[in-house]
Write a protein that holds these residues in place. Structure first.
Motif, PDB file in Angstrom:
ATOM      1  N   SER A  87       0.658  -1.209  -0.054  1.00  0.00           N
ATOM      2  CA  SER A  87       0.005  -0.048  -0.044  1.00  0.00           C
ATOM      3  C   SER A  87       0.799   1.313  -0.009  1.00  0.00           C
ATOM      4  O   SER A  87       2.058   1.274   0.382  1.00  0.00           O
ATOM      5  N   ARG A  88       0.253   2.315  -0.298  1.00  0.00           N
ATOM      6  CA  ARG A  88       0.930   3.543  -0.370  1.00  0.00           C
ATOM      7  C   ARG A  88       1.703   3.884   0.894  1.00  0.00           C
ATOM      8  O   ARG A  88       2.951   4.438   0.987  1.00  0.00           O
ATOM      9  N   GLU A  89       0.831   3.751   1.863  1.00  0.00           N
ATOM     10  CA  GLU A  89       1.490   4.045   3.445  1.00  0.00           C
ATOM     11  C   GLU A  89       2.644   3.381   3.840  1.00  0.00           C
ATOM     12  O   GLU A  89       3.943   3.874   4.149  1.00  0.00           O
ATOM     13  N   ILE A 117       5.530   4.750   1.607  1.00  0.00           N
ATOM     14  CA  ILE A 117       6.096   5.833   2.274  1.00  0.00           C
ATOM     15  C   ILE A 117       7.025   5.592   3.382  1.00  0.00           C
ATOM     16  O   ILE A 117       8.097   6.233   3.733  1.00  0.00           O
ATOM     17  N   ALA A 118       6.645   4.751   4.215  1.00  0.00           N
ATOM     18  CA  ALA A 118       7.229   4.461   5.332  1.00  0.00           C
ATOM     19  C   ALA A 118       8.652   3.669   5.133  1.00  0.00           C
ATOM     20  O   ALA A 118       9.580   3.936   5.719  1.00  0.00           O
ATOM     21  N   GLY A 122      12.196   5.259   6.116  1.00  0.00           N
ATOM     22  CA  GLY A 122      13.157   4.323   6.781  1.00  0.00           C
ATOM     23  C   GLY A 122      14.312   4.509   6.073  1.00  0.00           C
ATOM     24  O   GLY A 122      15.459   4.341   6.596  1.00  0.00           O
ATOM     25  N   GLY A 123      14.461   4.410   4.611  1.00  0.00           N
ATOM     26  CA  GLY A 123      15.746   4.524   3.950  1.00  0.00           C
ATOM     27  C   GLY A 123      16.196   5.799   4.251  1.00  0.00           C
ATOM     28  O   GLY A 123      17.653   6.084   4.265  1.00  0.00           O
ATOM     29  N   PHE A 124      15.570   6.887   4.279  1.00  0.00           N
ATOM     30  CA  PHE A 124      16.221   8.267   4.442  1.00  0.00           C
ATOM     31  C   PHE A 124      16.857   8.440   6.185  1.00  0.00           C
ATOM     32  O   PHE A 124      17.711   9.111   6.151  1.00  0.00           O
ATOM     33  N   ASN A 125      16.220   7.689   6.864  1.00  0.00           N
ATOM     34  CA  ASN A 125      16.467   7.520   8.621  1.00  0.00           C
ATOM     35  C   ASN A 125      17.896   6.714   8.551  1.00  0.00           C
ATOM     36  O   ASN A 125      18.655   7.323   9.677  1.00  0.00           O
ATOM     37  N   ALA A 126      18.148   5.854   7.791  1.00  0.00           N
ATOM     38  CA  ALA A 126      18.991   4.917   8.034  1.00  0.00           C
ATOM     39  C   ALA A 126      20.562   5.532   7.925  1.00  0.00           C
ATOM     40  O   ALA A 126      21.249   5.676   8.698  1.00  0.00           O
ATOM     41  N   PRO A 127      20.739   6.307   6.758  1.00  0.00           N
ATOM     42  CA  PRO A 127      22.072   7.138   6.807  1.00  0.00           C
ATOM     43  C   PRO A 127      22.232   8.029   7.993  1.00  0.00           C
ATOM     44  O   PRO A 127      23.481   8.229   8.470  1.00  0.00           O
TER      45      PRO A 127
END
Length: 176
Positions: A133-135, A138-139, A143-148
């Protein structure tokens, strides 16, 4: 020959269908022949809950509306009883709900779909239905942005921890 009044009514229907097709993020056409009233009602409720508009359409009028929007490729699929599921917001919702009910009710058959103006076949509809789903998507992106960022914080904390341990060792050495 149909009367002027009937022709005007049909033109209005074609105009409405054309507008729906133009505004739609996704559409899925299905053959609903053989569904019981209870099954159809359950399907309609599930589609409504997902924010999808579902209605039975006349093939001839749908052909005219599709042609107005440059979707002549729909014509071979517009035979027999046809229902159209349309979403103006979520490109996955019509495919997801209808694919679920195709598995549940053998008599419901997917015909063709349109996503962002591109015609897709039954395999494409099923592939679209398998997407999260879209949600969830987006999560995953967030999460990918948060990892670095969290990795950088750990590296910086590691250097500070190392410095504190080294200073503590020097202080203990001087005290001894």
């Amino acid at each position: 020959m149909p009367s002027e009044k009937i022709l005007e009514q049909k033109k209005e229907v074609v105009s409405g269908l054309s507008k729906k097709i133009k505004e739609a993020k996704a559409m899925v056409f299905a053959d609903y022949r053989g569904l019981t009233v209870e099954q159809d009602t359950e399907l309609r409720n599930a589609l409504r809950k997902a924010g999808v508009e579902y209605k039975v359409v006349k093939n001839t009028l749908t052909r005219f509306a599709a042609k107005e929007n440059g979707l002549e490729g729909l014509e071979p699929f517009l035979k027999g009883p046809t229902a159209m599921a349309v979403s103006n917001t979520d490109p996955v919702a019509p495919a997801k709900v209808l694919a679920e009910y195709v598995k549940k009710y053998e008599k419901l058959e997917l015909k063709v779909g349109v996503v962002e103006g591109k015609i897709i076949d039954e395999k494409g509809i099923n592939a679209l239905a398998e997407l999260p789903s879209r949600e969830v998507l987006i999560a995953k992106v967030l999460g990918g942005f948060n990892a670095p960022i969290s990795g950088l914080v750990n590296v910086l904390n590691g250097n500070i921890r190392g410095l504190v341990v080294a200073l503590n060792a020097i202080a203990e050495q001087k005290n001894a």
